[in-house]
Design an enzyme around this catalytic site. Structure first.
Site, short mmCIF file in Angstrom:
data_model
loop_
_atom_site.label_atom_id
_atom_site.label_comp_id
_atom_site.label_asym_id
_atom_site.label_seq_id
_atom_site.Cartn_x
_atom_site.Cartn_y
_atom_site.Cartn_z
N ASP A 61 3.94 5.44 -5.36
CA ASP A 61 2.81 5.61 -6.45
C ASP A 61 3.47 6.48 -7.66
OD1 ASP A 61 0.76 6.54 -8.19
OD2 ASP A 61 -0.74 6.84 -6.33
N SER A 109 0.75 -1.24 0.00
CA SER A 109 0.01 0.09 -0.01
C SER A 109 0.86 1.18 -0.03
CB SER A 109 -0.86 0.06 1.27
OG SER A 109 -2.03 0.98 0.97
N ASP A 157 -3.97 -9.30 -7.06
CA ASP A 157 -3.98 -7.92 -7.51
C ASP A 157 -5.01 -7.03 -6.63
OD1 ASP A 157 -2.74 -5.65 -8.79
OD2 ASP A 157 -4.21 -5.75 -10.43
N ASP A 158 -6.21 -7.04 -6.83
CA ASP A 158 -7.22 -6.04 -6.18
C ASP A 158 -8.45 -6.98 -5.96
OD1 ASP A 158 -5.78 -3.41 -6.08
OD2 ASP A 158 -6.19 -3.80 -8.27
N GLU A 204 3.06 -2.89 -18.15
CA GLU A 204 1.68 -3.34 -17.90
C GLU A 204 0.78 -2.67 -19.25
OE1 GLU A 204 -0.24 -2.44 -14.09
OE2 GLU A 204 1.44 -1.06 -13.98
#
Length: 347
Positions: free
Chosen positions: A142, A101, A283-284, A205
């Site tokens: 990020d 995170s 992943d999510d 990606e």
């Protein structure tokens, strides 16, 4: 295998999860708990979308991330989320988890340092409560924050790496792949490596990132996230093969994110046929409405894997964790103890 017995096999299978974004892993049940705490927020319109689960469109998945940021702005929220996510992974048979995170400051007064401390507190509380899972944490850089924020995150990671009793093991580079360039992050990532932190980098990606990918492979990373378009360059594939860099493959995420058009075309098949190291991941899991058992089942059905092939994938994944040699040895012992019971459902 077919029917309930097959599903039970994937549930019983002890699993390693190495690519799980904390916010994206929040389940519908946890989102409802968080929203009930914040009746002042005008997000009730989001309930329909939250309840759609697997039927969510890609745009609705992006909207989910926005809602999640709104409803996770206090230490109490982060603690609840961390513990719920850990317990859900454990319920799905995950025995070792590396959560990731991005530390963030929130309008409610939560600092980046307190954010990380709260996640680590959630991990510790789950351990104290006897949840059957070993959890570690990666701080995420990020891309949208640029090099300045990246340096702050590396400094935080270095501090917690020294003080967290091996809970913080490394860094993730993620975020919108169209923002910035890998060269912006080479300095902080190099510094992190020199400090002993492990690196899990989202690479390739999207198409046309060959130059950036080659640059970042020069670090090199300890694992590659997604690597969806690595296979478009024979030169890049050779670098990855030569360095034996494990890949974190997230099938449902790539399909729902529309970077891969069908299960059959997923790059799982390419790397599996090369016998290259990789690990299946979610992943999510919250946003994309999946879990790791489902990911293993999809891979097995799509690529005709036997239960023994599936077992080998799970067992080999232990070697790709960022854990110490002792932890890896303990996990392998645990897997072998569980194996007879797991295979009862595979017959």
């Amino acid at each position: 295998m077919a029917g309930e017995g097959a599903l039970q096999f994937y549930r019983d299978l002890p699993k390693v999860e190495l690519h799980a974004h904390l916010n994206g892993s929040i389940s519908t049940a946890t989102m409802k708990k968080l929203m009930a705490r914040k009746p002042h927020l005008d997000i009730q319109h989001g309930m329909t979308m939250i309840d759609k689960g697997q039927k969510r469109t890609l745009e609705e998945c992006f909207q989910m991330f926005k809602i999640i940021h709104q409803i996770t702005d206090t230490a109490e929220d982060i603690l609840l989320v961390t513990k719920d996510v850990i317990k859900e992974f454990a319920a799905d048979g995950v025995k070792y988890l590396e959560l990731r995170s991005t530390p963030r400051d929130t309008p409610a007064g939560l600092t980046k340092q307190a954010y990380v401390e709260t996640v680590l507190e959630g991990i510790k509380q789950c351990k104290e409560e006897g949840v059957d899972i070993d959890v570690r944490f990666l701080l995420a850089i990020d891309r949208r924050g640029g090099p300045t924020a990246a340096k702050e995150t590396v400094k935080l990671a270095e501090d917690f790496f020294c003080s967290s009793n091996e809970l913080v093991l490394g860094l993730d580079l993620s975020g919108d792949p169209t923002v910035g360039h890998g060269r912006d992050f080479m300095e902080p990532l190099n510094k992190a490596r020199q400090s002993g932190l492990k690196l899990a980098l989202h690479l390739s990606e999207i198409p046309s990132q060959t130059e950036e990918t080659e640059l970042l492979l020069g670090l090199p990373p300890d694992r590659i996230g997604h690597g969806t378009f690595l296979t478009t360059s024979a030169h890049i594939v050779e670098i990855v093969k030569k360095q034996h860099i494990p890949l974190e493959l997230c099938i449902t995420s790539n399909i729902k994110g529309q970077t891969v058009s069908s299960y059959n075309e997923h790059h799982f098949g390419f790397w599996y046929n090369l016998h290259h190291p990789f690990v299946l991941c979610t992943d999510d899991k919250g946003v994309f409405a999946t879990d790791l058992s489902v990911e293993y089942e999809i891979a097995a059905k799509t690529f005709n894997l036997t239960p023994h092939h599936v077992w080998d994938l799970s067992y080999q994944a232990i070697d790709y964790t960022f854990a110490s040699a002792d932890v890896k040895a303990n996990l392998k012992e645990k897997w072998l103890l569980l194996k007879p019971d797991v295979f009862r459902h595979a017959l």
